[in-house]
Motif scaffolding. Structure first.
Motif, PDB file in Angstrom:
ATOM      1  N   LEU A 196       0.759  -1.129   0.045  1.00 49.94           N
ATOM      2  CA  LEU A 196       0.012  -0.006   0.146  1.00 49.94           C
ATOM      3  C   LEU A 196       0.779   1.081  -0.037  1.00 49.94           C
ATOM      4  N   LYS A 197       0.313   2.450  -0.750  1.00 56.86           N
ATOM      5  CA  LYS A 197       1.239   3.680  -0.828  1.00 56.86           C
ATOM      6  C   LYS A 197       0.193   4.794  -0.501  1.00 56.86           C
ATOM      7  N   GLY A 198       0.834   5.788  -0.221  1.00 60.51           N
ATOM      8  CA  GLY A 198      -0.311   7.050   0.026  1.00 60.51           C
ATOM      9  C   GLY A 198       0.731   8.024   0.323  1.00 60.51           C
ATOM     10  N   ALA A 199       0.155   9.493   0.432  1.00 59.02           N
ATOM     11  CA  ALA A 199       0.962  10.800   0.387  1.00 59.02           C
ATOM     12  C   ALA A 199       0.554  11.263   1.781  1.00 59.02           C
ATOM     13  N   PRO A 200       1.681  11.924   2.397  1.00 56.24           N
ATOM     14  CA  PRO A 200       2.951  12.289   2.031  1.00 56.24           C
ATOM     15  C   PRO A 200       3.849  11.021   2.249  1.00 56.24           C
ATOM     16  N   GLY A 201       4.469  10.131   1.628  1.00 56.23           N
ATOM     17  CA  GLY A 201       5.495   9.218   1.818  1.00 56.23           C
ATOM     18  C   GLY A 201       4.980   8.084   2.744  1.00 56.23           C
TER      19      GLY A 201
END
Length: 225
Positions: A121-126
């Motif tokens: 999983l990925k998201g902002a910020p970092g």
């Protein structure tokens, strides 16, 4: 005297004849009984009941590494190792949403695929989260606020889980997130016009929270939303 002799002889003959007839009748009856016994079919053997089918034992509990069934939502929540911060993950139909927060200023929302028991999983910020999930728990590593944390989060049931709410209060945009742990503890962060602050607790009955004097409607975060 001359008449008594013939009379006795006659009586004796009558008695003998009667005895012979009785003997003949008994012999005939025994013969008929023997014949009937010979012709009668043999008695049926006592029926034996079929043995009851053996009971099929219940299947063993699935392995903790087995992913949750498709079509059902599974939610995992817990604290990260060596820290007060929390992480929660909601998985359904091959997709997942995760939320990390420390209840102060650091938070991160992350989304991505969840297939075959794997999380990426990925998201902002970092914000990133990688790991695995099964029927009993999710485990892995989450990165947020420039720091990396290991986690081991058990499967939880409502009202435990991950929540999100948005609203406009006094002209300011409010985006808030919460994690409700199994012991009832709530950890959340509310960003008001992008500035994070500790989030007030959710009223789990009304599914609302009061932020800066305004009401924010709260609902469970969904993987596909």
């Amino acid at each position: 005297m001359s008449h008594r002799g013939p009379l006795l002889t006659l009586l004796s003959g009558t008695v003998v004849a009667a005895v012979l007839m009785v003997g003949s009748s008994q012999a005939t009856t025994k013969s008929a009984d023997s014949s009937n016994a010979a012709q009668a079919p043999p008695a049926a053997a006592p029926s034996q009941s079929s043995p009851a089918p053996s009971t099929i034992p219940p299947s063993a509990n699935p392995s903790p590494s087995t992913p949750a069934a498709t079509g059902r939502k599974a939610v995992f929540a817990g604290r990260v190792e060596n820290g007060k911060a929390t992480v929660a993950i909601s998985v359904k139909d091959g997709q997942a949403v995760a939320y990390f927060c420390d209840g102060d200023r650091t938070e991160a929302w992350m989304r991505g695929p969840a297939t075959g028991g794997d999380l990426d999983l990925k998201g902002a910020p970092g914000g990133t989260l990688t790991g695995t999930y099964g029927r009993n728990k999710a485990a892995g590593t989450v990165t947020a606020g420039g720091q990396q944390f290991k986690f081991d989060a058990p499967l939880v049931t409502s009202p435990s889980g991950v929540y999100r709410g948005t609203a406009t209060i006094q002209g300011a945009r409010v985006v808030a997130g919460w994690i409700v742990l199994p012991d009832g503890t709530q950890v959340g962060v509310a960003a008001v016009d992008g500035v994070p602050e500790p989030a007030p607790p959710i009223d789990l009955d009304s599914k609302t929270a009061t932020v800066d004097g305004g009401t924010v409607a709260v609902k469970e975060a969904e993987p596909a939303s």
